[in-house]
Design a protein around this motif. Structure first.
Motif, PDB file in Angstrom:
ATOM      1  N   THR A 185      -2.364  -0.664   6.721  1.00 28.42           N
ATOM      2  CA  THR A 185      -1.658   0.820   6.532  1.00 28.42           C
ATOM      3  C   THR A 185      -3.104   1.205   6.867  1.00 28.42           C
ATOM      4  OG1 THR A 185       0.030  -0.386   4.586  1.00 28.42           O
ATOM      5  CG2 THR A 185      -0.229   2.143   4.879  1.00 28.42           C
TER       6      THR A 185
ATOM      7  N   LEU B  37      -4.835   4.666   7.242  1.00 27.07           N
ATOM      8  CA  LEU B  37      -4.749   6.290   6.483  1.00 27.07           C
ATOM      9  C   LEU B  37      -4.934   7.261   7.959  1.00 27.07           C
ATOM     10  CD1 LEU B  37      -6.063   4.239   3.278  1.00 27.07           C
ATOM     11  CD2 LEU B  37      -3.170   5.381   3.373  1.00 27.07           C
TER      12      LEU B  37
ATOM     13  N   GLY C 214      -4.818   6.433  -0.124  1.00 22.46           N
ATOM     14  CA  GLY C 214      -4.340   4.768  -0.144  1.00 22.46           C
ATOM     15  C   GLY C 214      -4.406   4.125  -1.031  1.00 22.46           C
TER      16      GLY C 214
ATOM     17  N   VAL D 192       1.060   5.153  -0.044  1.00 21.81           N
ATOM     18  CA  VAL D 192      -0.025   6.373   0.687  1.00 21.81           C
ATOM     19  C   VAL D 192       0.235   7.906   0.341  1.00 21.81           C
ATOM     20  CG1 VAL D 192      -0.385   7.236   3.057  1.00 21.81           C
ATOM     21  CG2 VAL D 192       0.339   5.009   3.171  1.00 21.81           C
TER      22      VAL D 192
ATOM     23  N   VAL E 271       0.975  -1.338   0.016  1.00 24.60           N
ATOM     24  CA  VAL E 271       0.007   0.310   0.168  1.00 24.60           C
ATOM     25  C   VAL E 271       0.975   1.513   0.288  1.00 24.60           C
ATOM     26  CG1 VAL E 271      -1.832   1.270   1.550  1.00 24.60           C
ATOM     27  CG2 VAL E 271      -2.216  -1.267   1.143  1.00 24.60           C
TER      28      VAL E 271
END
Length: 332
Positions: free
Chosen positions: A224, A226, A232, A24, A22
């Motif tokens: 992950t 956010l 993302g 960001v 992922v």
């Protein structure tokens, strides 16, 4: 919505090496113009990622107190080579275009406008609006349909129950629901709301790349974290997408997706073309008030003039190569 930036800064992906593939990406703040400009948070395009599928532009704004900012006041402006997607969380916007369409953009209702060869429109928040909050998104048209005729579609998606939340699918298919709205390339667009501490596993197309833009709350995408207004990104290759609300309050996000858009595009102002010459020609046609874009009837505001072109040749852009997503995503 009109893109007021003529030379968007190139923004690198911060902390891109997150677990499970992922990426960001943060947002940059862009004023829409005027002495009391409403500021939007722009996550697409940027240097780290030009597109997600055919999604090529994403502005996120509000909650905006229109008494302080004046709200959205965007005079007639042109588009080529794209479809605009308007999606609101609160407030109302009056849309008028050169097709003769006059429509209200309301929360939970999709307005999609096609400006292939050329269209123009205006967007003004209504007098009844006190708080304006929503998303403005663009979908790039593939080369075979880049000169598609003007069109406007309206759709009110139903609410799809998820285990721990709900979704409104305004484009494409998700969670057993399919939008009837026509696009020229496969795309997914949905508003997702998660209950406090909820974890939802969504079956998704393995051939799609996906992006999640957080509107409110604290969200984890495939593990992950956010933050609000962050985007993302997950590459193609996984059949499941896991979203988690890590807070004790409801969380809301927009999910975007589509197969990688392999064509190079040139984006400048409100135009999506393939070459520098495409953009120059469209600008000249707008400045000369040619029939290409038509006129917005019943709108007393003067149309927006096109900015000056940069003193350089506009070059096509495509996404950087991304590694495939981790196929071993946890299920909810």
């Amino acid at each position: 919505m009109s893109n007021m930036e003529t030379h968007p800064p190139e923004v690198t992906c911060a902390d891109a090496h997150r677990p499970r593939g992922v990426e960001v990406l943060g947002a940059r703040h862009v004023p829409l113009g005027g002495p009391r400009a409403m500021t939007v948070r722009r996550t697409l395009p940027q240097r780290a990622r030009t597109l997600i599928g055919a999604w090529c532009f994403a502005d996120h704004y509000g909650p905006d107190d229109v008494r302080l900012t004046g709200g959205m006041r965007v005079a007639p402006h042109p588009h080529i080579g794209l479809q605009t997607v308007s999606w609101l969380f609160s407030g109302q916007i009056e849309h008028r275009d050169s097709l003769g369409v006059r429509a209200l953009v309301r929360p939970g209702e999709l307005n999609l406008m096609t400006g292939g060869f050329g269209i123009c429109h205006s967007e003004f928040s209504t007098e009844e609006t006190t708080v304006l909050h929503g998303m403005q998104l663009w979908v790039a048209l593939p080369a075979a349909h880049r000169d598609a005729p003007r069109d406007f579609q309206h759709h009110i998606p139903g609410t799809v129950a998820l285990e721990g939340g709900q979704a409104r699918v305004f484009l494409g298919s998700l969670a057993g629901d399919t939008s009837p709205v026509d696009t020229y390339t496969p795309v997914l667009g949905a508003e997702i709301t998660l209950d406090a501490h909820a974890v939802v596993g969504l079956a998704v197309d393995e051939g799609f790349e996906h992006g999640v833009i957080v509107d409110s709350g604290e969200v984890a995408m495939n593990g992950t974290a956010l933050r609000a207004a962050e985007l993302g990104y997950a590459a193609p290759g996984a059949a499941r997408l896991t979203l988690e609300n890590t807070s004790g309050e409801p969380a809301r996000m927009i999910l975007l997706g589509g197969p990688p858009f392999d064509e190079e595009i040139v984006m400048w102002w409100n135009f999506v073309g393939r070459t520098h010459e495409d953009i120059v020609r469209a600008r000249q046609d707008w400045q000369s008030a040619s029939d290409r874009f038509g006129q917005v009837e019943g709108q007393e505001h003067e149309r927006l003039p096109a900015p000056e072109l940069p003193n350089a040749t506009l070059t096509p852009r495509r996404n950087p190569a991304s590694p495939p997503a981790d196929r071993g995503e946890p299920s909810a």
